[in-house]
Write a protein that holds these residues in place. Structure first.
Motif, mmCIF file in Angstrom:
data_model
loop_
_atom_site.group_PDB
_atom_site.id
_atom_site.type_symbol
_atom_site.label_atom_id
_atom_site.label_comp_id
_atom_site.label_asym_id
_atom_site.label_seq_id
_atom_site.Cartn_x
_atom_site.Cartn_y
_atom_site.Cartn_z
ATOM 1 N N LYS A 1 0.810 -1.214 0.000
ATOM 2 C CA LYS A 1 0.000 0.000 0.000
ATOM 3 C C LYS A 1 0.848 1.270 0.000
ATOM 4 N N PRO A 2 1.902 1.385 0.866
ATOM 5 C CA PRO A 2 2.726 2.607 0.840
ATOM 6 C C PRO A 2 3.360 2.854 -0.518
ATOM 7 N N LEU A 3 3.779 1.770 -1.208
ATOM 8 C CA LEU A 3 4.391 1.923 -2.521
ATOM 9 C C LEU A 3 3.376 2.426 -3.539
ATOM 10 N N ARG A 4 2.137 1.913 -3.464
ATOM 11 C CA ARG A 4 1.101 2.357 -4.400
ATOM 12 C C ARG A 4 0.799 3.849 -4.196
ATOM 13 N N HIS A 5 0.697 4.242 -2.902
ATOM 14 C CA HIS A 5 0.430 5.662 -2.620
ATOM 15 C C HIS A 5 1.568 6.543 -3.112
ATOM 16 N N ALA A 6 2.812 6.087 -2.910
ATOM 17 C CA ALA A 6 3.966 6.871 -3.344
ATOM 18 C C ALA A 6 3.993 7.018 -4.860
ATOM 19 N N ALA A 7 3.682 5.940 -5.581
ATOM 20 C CA ALA A 7 3.684 6.001 -7.041
ATOM 21 C C ALA A 7 2.612 6.959 -7.556
ATOM 22 N N ARG A 8 1.426 6.906 -6.932
ATOM 23 C CA ARG A 8 0.351 7.812 -7.346
ATOM 24 C C ARG A 8 0.691 9.268 -7.037
ATOM 25 N N LEU A 9 1.326 9.484 -5.884
ATOM 26 C CA LEU A 9 1.739 10.846 -5.532
ATOM 27 C C LEU A 9 2.761 11.383 -6.528
ATOM 28 N N LEU A 10 3.690 10.523 -6.943
ATOM 29 C CA LEU A 10 4.682 10.952 -7.925
ATOM 30 C C LEU A 10 4.027 11.309 -9.258
#
Length: 371
Positions: A34-43
């Motif tokens: 989940k943290p990786l998905r959020h980080a990718a979307r934020l980028l």
């Protein structure tokens, strides 16, 4: 890649398109924790914002002629080789009229947005220690056989800060506006000269001579001036020369005209200011002494002999108008000052306002600068 070129603009447009498509195509397909998905979307969101801001900046920069190249944008450009103390008249004791002639080679301007007929050269000032590009446009009569023995009057045009030497041609369209007026005899056939004024990265020179820093005054009023008379059929005397500018360039134009009535007969100030503190990044705003020395109002007030110059000052309430009124009140014959008030709602402090004033400015100059 050039900062002002079409390829860079198209690149920013393409990146915006990519930045919009990426979230639509990948938002729900991103796997992993989940943290990786959020980080990718934020980028992806940040990428979209950055590309949009970059595209808007490029459009605004191209429209207003603010930065010519990456060095100007990043504040890393330096066009000063030396900055010797050249004395009160900025000539270093040299008799400019007796200096050897140095005709300069000009080529068609590489930036086609400047319109037809503009030429450019890279010029090293022989006295100022400054080097940079200079753009020149010749009037339609210049190559007419009927004018083969004629020397033409000159107007030196200055942008604001930050500002590009191209702006009077590319943004204000001075050449395309004036060519038909010159052909009809509505304005005099002026040679128009636009020298580089951004000489010290992200610092405004105030068009001043400051030993150890820059000799911007000498660059504009001595070196560029002589180069033009050496290269073209241009008038040499002050009666055939004027200087015009907008914003920070307006301050420069008024100051140069008042300081050098032996070099300019007229000055045009569009939305300018008298006190150099009007541009906080200016070198001449750094001390009370420099502010006093480079304020055209103070210069008029302390002049033992009023300069033989004519000034045209325009501006809106709170944006140049009051400064023009102050100059008019301080002027004593033979100094003359015409003040024009820009109405509220005309467009503010921007190139659209100054572009509309070009015909009236050059009609006025035609009354002051005679062939």
């Amino acid at each position: 890649m050039s900062l002002t070129g079409t390829p860079f603009l198209l690149t920013t447009v393409a990146l915006v398109v990519v930045a919009l498509v990426l979230p639509l195509a990948l938002w729900g397909r991103i796997g992993g924790p989940k943290p990786l998905r959020h980080a990718a979307r934020l980028l992806m969101l940040l990428f979209a914002q950055v590309t949009a801001i970059a595209m808007v900046f490029v459009i605004v920069n191209n429209a207003n002629g603010l930065f010519d190249n990456w060095d100007d944008l990043l504040g890393t450009g330096d066009h000063v080789r030396t900055a010797a103390d050249l004395g009160p008249d900025g000539t270093g004791g040299k008799k400019v009229d007796e200096e050897p002639r140095h005709p300069q080679k000009f080529t068609p301007a590489s930036d086609k947005r400047m319109g037809p007929g503009v030429q450019e050269t890279q010029f090293k000032g022989h006295i100022s220690g400054v080097e940079g590009e200079v753009y020149v446009w010749l009037p339609p009569q210049y190559d007419d056989p009927a004018y083969k023995d004629k020397k033409f009057p000159v107007v030196e045009v200055l942008p604001g800060f930050p500002g590009s030497a191209k702006a009077w041609f590319g943004t204000l369209e001075v050449n395309t506006q004036l060519k038909p007026m010159m052909e009809k005899g509505e304005v005099e056939p002026f040679i128009i000269v636009a020298p580089r004024t951004t000489l010290l990265g992200d610092t405004d020179t105030g068009c001043a001579n400051i030993p150890g820093k820059v000799n911007a005054d000498t660059w504009l009023s001595v070196d560029v001036r002589k180069m033009v008379t050496d290269t073209f059929r241009a008038q040499e005397k002050a009666d055939g020369w004027a200087v015009a500018g907008y914003s920070a360039g307006a301050h420069c134009a008024a100051k140069l005209a008042v300081a050098h009535p032996d070099r300019y007969r007229a000055g045009v100030s569009l939305s300018g200011y008298n006190d150099p503190v009007g541009e906080p990044s200016s070198l001449t705003a750094k001390s009370p002494e420099l502010r006093e020395e480079n304020n055209p109002l103070k210069m008029l007030q302390r002049a033992k002999t009023p300069p033989h110059v004519a000034l045209f000052v325009s501006g809106a309430e709170g944006d140049g108008y009051q400064g023009g009124v102050a100059l008019k009140q301080a002027a004593k014959p033979p100094t003359t000052v015409q003040v024009t008030k820009v109405p509220a709602g005309a467009g503010g402090h921007g190139t659209a306002v100054w572009k509309r004033q070009v015909p009236d400015v050059f009609k006025w100059l035609s009354q002051q600068i005679k062939p």
